[in-house]
Design a protein around this motif. Structure first.
Motif, mmCIF file in Angstrom:
data_model
loop_
_atom_site.group_PDB
_atom_site.id
_atom_site.type_symbol
_atom_site.label_atom_id
_atom_site.label_comp_id
_atom_site.label_asym_id
_atom_site.label_seq_id
_atom_site.Cartn_x
_atom_site.Cartn_y
_atom_site.Cartn_z
ATOM 1 N N UNK A 1 32.289 47.298 38.271
ATOM 2 C CA UNK A 1 32.746 47.657 39.193
ATOM 3 C C UNK A 1 33.704 48.625 39.464
ATOM 4 N N UNK A 2 34.783 49.506 38.147
ATOM 5 C CA UNK A 2 35.132 50.495 38.285
ATOM 6 C C UNK A 2 33.666 52.085 38.144
ATOM 7 N N UNK A 3 32.752 51.244 37.471
ATOM 8 C CA UNK A 3 32.239 52.350 38.119
ATOM 9 C C UNK A 3 31.295 52.509 39.278
ATOM 10 N N UNK A 4 31.686 51.228 40.469
ATOM 11 C CA UNK A 4 30.924 51.544 41.809
ATOM 12 C C UNK A 4 32.211 52.214 42.050
ATOM 13 N N UNK A 5 33.584 51.524 41.697
ATOM 14 C CA UNK A 5 34.632 52.282 42.416
ATOM 15 C C UNK A 5 34.369 53.694 42.020
ATOM 16 N N UNK A 6 33.815 54.105 41.903
ATOM 17 C CA UNK A 6 34.659 55.672 41.785
ATOM 18 C C UNK A 6 33.283 56.384 41.858
ATOM 19 N N UNK B 1 39.191 40.760 36.728
ATOM 20 C CA UNK B 1 37.801 41.466 37.171
ATOM 21 C C UNK B 1 38.915 42.561 37.857
ATOM 22 N N UNK B 2 38.901 41.847 39.166
ATOM 23 C CA UNK B 2 39.535 43.523 39.677
ATOM 24 C C UNK B 2 40.444 44.037 39.297
ATOM 25 N N UNK B 3 41.846 43.666 38.170
ATOM 26 C CA UNK B 3 42.457 44.547 37.641
ATOM 27 C C UNK B 3 41.843 44.660 36.400
ATOM 28 N N UNK B 4 40.702 44.272 35.973
ATOM 29 C CA UNK B 4 40.001 45.282 34.738
ATOM 30 C C UNK B 4 39.727 46.223 35.867
ATOM 31 N N UNK B 5 38.999 46.319 36.937
ATOM 32 C CA UNK B 5 38.256 47.528 37.318
ATOM 33 C C UNK B 5 39.394 48.710 37.261
ATOM 34 N N UNK B 6 40.446 48.288 37.944
ATOM 35 C CA UNK B 6 41.279 49.111 38.580
ATOM 36 C C UNK B 6 41.732 50.315 37.041
ATOM 37 N N UNK C 1 33.824 51.149 49.316
ATOM 38 C CA UNK C 1 34.146 50.173 50.112
ATOM 39 C C UNK C 1 34.554 48.634 50.251
ATOM 40 N N UNK C 2 33.300 48.242 49.730
ATOM 41 C CA UNK C 2 33.207 46.832 49.564
ATOM 42 C C UNK C 2 34.436 46.601 48.474
ATOM 43 N N UNK C 3 34.340 47.436 47.212
ATOM 44 C CA UNK C 3 34.491 47.000 46.338
ATOM 45 C C UNK C 3 35.907 47.473 46.245
ATOM 46 N N UNK C 4 36.392 48.413 46.830
ATOM 47 C CA UNK C 4 38.145 47.997 47.668
ATOM 48 C C UNK C 4 38.663 47.083 47.798
ATOM 49 N N UNK C 5 37.405 46.652 49.243
ATOM 50 C CA UNK C 5 38.426 45.898 49.740
ATOM 51 C C UNK C 5 38.411 44.311 48.660
#
Lengths: 211, 215
Positions: free
Chosen positions: B38-43, B98-103, B51-55
């Motif tokens: 997810x973090x790779x997607x966020x960056x 996963x959301x916390x880890x992604x950040x 955008x989807x991952x940020x939501x």
């Protein structure tokens, strides 16, 4: 011989390179000098494939190549960065052997043999097991040179090789570059240091900011 | 407090602790790799994906984990998605963590200098070779302390499964306390949590030490 023809690059409406031509002859050193803001780094970044030029042609021994390409024939340029950009998590030896093993598919044995050879030529034979943080600036630079050479480039490029080092190491760098020339390496050096450039260069290319 | 009583209730507490550990283990095993992806997607440069991952991250971090648990187990069946209790707990925990880890990983990736990517690129390493051999080890070193915090939180957050009727460590203690009218089970529960967190702390320190060979 590396030829760059009619290289153009703008960022937005700011023109940085407006039809630059340059040639680096085999076994020679071309220095690109000029003040900051003259587009030296952009020029180097286009040649090394880190920036996409707007237009321009790159020829190696008459054959066109794509600096950003992944074919064997595109893999002709080696780079020594200003801050060296060694991989901090890898030992000196692994910094040098990583790409030959992963990209050129060399065996570990061959890659290490070659790396040891390069290290000894650069006076670093005892440093293979160290990590980048354990090296001085000059040593890091030599590792960066060895890492680039291990990929057997046809031409080696330097971005400001003297600027991250103590002034008294300038002479050392000049010696290394001239030694590499003797062993048949074609080199391109970007620097703002005119004295340094005049000391090592066969040809000088002066660049000025475009108004 | 008789020692006999302690030995009498320990098996049920251990049984609860076993469930706690299972949730802890599977949540980590799935949510850490998922968080990296997810973090790779966020960056990434793909805007819609970003955008989807940020939501997703906003939803997971912006609402209570307790609500998410209740939503998955009691809410989703209303629209026909039914999970067993244990599966519901895992789904909620994995998505949340996963959301916390992604950040955390996003921050880690962004603190690796661009020069590392450029050096890898001129050496013609592929994107995944670069990520695997050069970037991940540096990111891991950067994120270990923050990951450690989340890991320790997870040990304790796992007690939230109580609300969907799973028999974890906390429930085992609470059941014993209300049945026998004594504080002992709750004290033992606290002790077991402390031991679990203590073990995590030691392991994390080990990992941190393993990555101290480079700077």
């Amino acid at each position: 011989m590396l030829e760059v023809k009619n290289l153009k690059k703008s960022f937005g409406d700011r023109v940085i390179l407006d039809g630059v031509n340059l040639t680096v002859n085999d076994d020679e050193i071309l220095c690109i000098v000029g003040p900051s803001g003259a587009g030296k780094t952009t020029l180097l970044r286009c040649i090394t494939g880190l920036e996409t030029p707007d237009s321009g042609t790159f020829l190696m021994n008459g054959q066109p190549f794509d600096p950003q390409g992944t074919k064997d024939s595109d893999r002709v340029i080696g780079v020594v960065f200003q801050d060296f950009n060694l991989f901090p998590n890898l030992s000196v030896m692994d910094n040098i052997t990583l790409a030959p093993m992963m990209v050129l598919k060399e065996t570990k044995k061959d890659a290490e043999k070659q790396a040891a050879q390069l290290l000894s030529e650069l006076g670093l034979s005892t440093k293979g097991d160290l990590y980048p943080w354990q090296l001085s600036g000059g040593q890091k630079q030599r590792v960066a040179i060895a890492r680039a050479l291990a990929m057997k480039p046809k031409i080696l490029c330097y971005d400001e090789p003297t600027s991250a080092l103590d002034p008294n190491l300038r002479q050392e760098v000049a010696k290394i570059i001239l030694n590499l020339k003797k062993s048949g390496m074609t080199q391109l050096v970007v620097t703002h240091d005119l004295d340094f450039a005049q000391e090592i260069a066969d040809n000088l290319l002066k660049v000025k900011p475009i108004d | 407090m008789s020692l006999n009583y302690v030995f009498e209730i320990l098996p049920s507490l251990f049984q609860g602790a076993w469930l706690t550990l299972q949730i802890f283990f599977w949540t980590l095993v799935v949510s850490i790799p998922l968080g990296i992806v997810v973090s790779l997607g966020l960056t990434s440069k793909i805007r819609p994906l970003q955008w989807i991952l940020e939501v997703y991250v906003w939803l997971m971090r912006g609402t209570p984990l307790l609500l998410q648990l209740i939503f998955v187990f009691y809410g989703l069946p209303i629209i026909g998605i039914v999970f067993q209790r244990y599966d519901a707990a895992l789904v909620a925990f994995i998505l949340n963590y996963a959301a916390y880890f992604a950040e955390i990983f996003r921050g880690g990736f962004q603190s690796v200098s661009v020069g590392q990517f450029e050096a890898a690129r001129v050496l013609r390493l592929s994107y995944w070779q670069t990520i695997r051999k050069i970037i991940i080890p540096q990111v891991v070193k950067i994120v270990i302390p923050s990951i450690g915090n989340e890991v320790i939180n997870l040990v304790k957050d796992s007690s939230l499964v109580y609300v969907i009727g799973l028999g974890d460590l906390l429930r085992a203690g609470n059941v014993a306390t209300s049945r026998d009218v004594t504080l002992v089970p709750l004290l033992l529960v606290a002790l077991i949590y402390l031991i679990l967190v203590g073990i995590c702390t030691l392991v994390l320190r080990r990992v941190e030490k393993r990555y101290s060979y480079f700077k």
